[in-house]
Write an enzyme that holds these catalytic residues in place. Structure first.
Site, mmCIF file in Angstrom:
data_model
loop_
_atom_site.group_PDB
_atom_site.id
_atom_site.type_symbol
_atom_site.label_atom_id
_atom_site.label_comp_id
_atom_site.label_asym_id
_atom_site.label_seq_id
_atom_site.Cartn_x
_atom_site.Cartn_y
_atom_site.Cartn_z
ATOM 1 N N HIS A 1 0.767 -1.099 -0.001
ATOM 2 C CA HIS A 1 -0.079 -0.137 -0.177
ATOM 3 C C HIS A 1 0.804 1.338 -0.049
ATOM 4 O O HIS A 1 0.192 2.451 -0.482
ATOM 5 C CB HIS A 1 -1.058 0.090 1.176
ATOM 6 C CG HIS A 1 -2.321 0.189 1.105
ATOM 7 N ND1 HIS A 1 -3.021 0.469 -0.481
ATOM 8 C CD2 HIS A 1 -3.484 0.667 1.938
ATOM 9 C CE1 HIS A 1 -4.183 0.838 -0.101
ATOM 10 N NE2 HIS A 1 -4.526 0.925 0.844
ATOM 11 N N ASN B 1 -7.150 6.376 4.160
ATOM 12 C CA ASN B 1 -8.631 6.537 4.108
ATOM 13 C C ASN B 1 -8.766 7.966 4.184
ATOM 14 O O ASN B 1 -10.077 8.264 3.693
ATOM 15 C CB ASN B 1 -9.332 5.554 4.755
ATOM 16 C CG ASN B 1 -9.077 5.413 6.114
ATOM 17 O OD1 ASN B 1 -8.223 6.243 6.696
ATOM 18 N ND2 ASN B 1 -10.154 4.829 6.926
ATOM 19 N N ASP C 1 -0.618 2.582 -5.292
ATOM 20 C CA ASP C 1 -0.646 1.091 -5.750
ATOM 21 C C ASP C 1 -1.738 0.880 -6.430
ATOM 22 O O ASP C 1 -2.912 1.594 -6.139
ATOM 23 C CB ASP C 1 -0.234 0.616 -4.405
ATOM 24 C CG ASP C 1 -1.730 0.607 -3.237
ATOM 25 O OD1 ASP C 1 -1.902 1.715 -2.890
ATOM 26 O OD2 ASP C 1 -2.329 -0.295 -3.056
ATOM 27 N N ASN D 1 -9.158 3.395 -1.252
ATOM 28 C CA ASN D 1 -9.751 4.375 -0.275
ATOM 29 C C ASN D 1 -8.945 5.515 -0.095
ATOM 30 O O ASN D 1 -9.576 6.566 0.124
ATOM 31 C CB ASN D 1 -9.605 3.500 1.192
ATOM 32 C CG ASN D 1 -10.760 2.550 1.505
ATOM 33 O OD1 ASN D 1 -11.873 2.588 0.705
ATOM 34 N ND2 ASN D 1 -10.459 1.787 2.335
#
Length: 191
Positions: A22, A70, A95, A116
């Site tokens: 991530h 997020n 990513d 997100n």
């Protein structure tokens, strides 16, 4: 084509996330900053680490939100609003589950694909029309495995492929910054 004034790398803050899939956006922005001799400083009003420099005749800001993925939009929105940077002048590096490791794609606009960080940036900017540099990390195969997958380190061979794609993307960064996105896409996507 407008030039890029803000490059945002997406990731999660903290040592435990540093090497996870991530954080591919953070990896790329760190490499880019290093190649341009730019240093990040903590900027509380932008909820992140920011750097700024003159690149290819343009003033460019780099940003690594420290808000967790997020709520990445909070940092992007704050910096873009403060410096009056239009969405079309923003490049978000992230990513991408839908691309295999070793793939890097540049595009303008589009949905969030369940990402997100992108979802929050779209909500904060009020538009999907910003540039994205999508770094392929592959997909675990099962939707239920996604959050576990992105929060773990890639296997060594995957990491090598991701780093190779990042190098190719670094090679076209100057074209993107100058607004020569067609040329950048042609070069990046033909590999």
């Amino acid at each position: 084509m407008s030039s890029i004034r803000l490059i945002v790398g997406l990731g999660n803050p903290g040592r435990e996330y540093e090497t996870t899939r991530h954080n591919a956006g953070f990896w790329w922005v760190d490499e880019f900053a290093h190649s341009q001799n730019l240093s990040f400083r903590s900027e509380a009003k932008f909820h992140g680490l920011a750097a700024r420099g003159q690149l290819h005749g343009n003033e460019v800001f780099l940003l690594k939100p420290q808000t967790f993925m997020n709520v990445s939009g909070r940092a992007v929105g704050a910096l873009a609003q403060f410096y009056k940077i239009a969405p079309a002048e923003i490049l978000v590096v992230h990513d991408e589950l839908d691309l295999p490791p070793g793939s890097a794609k540049l595009k303008l606009g589009g949905g969030h694909g369940g990402h997100n960080g992108l979802k929050d940036i779209i909500a904060q900017l009020g538009t999907k029309d910003f540039w994205r540099l999508r770094l392929g990390i592959g997909h675990p195969g099962e939707r239920s495995e996604v959050s576990n997958f992105v929060l773990h380190d890639p296997r060594r061979e995957e990491r090598e492929l991701i780093e190779e794609a990042m190098r190719r993307a670094l090679d076209v960064a100057h074209l993107v910054i100058e607004g020569k996105t067609e040329a950048a896409m042609l070069k990046l996507h033909s590999n």
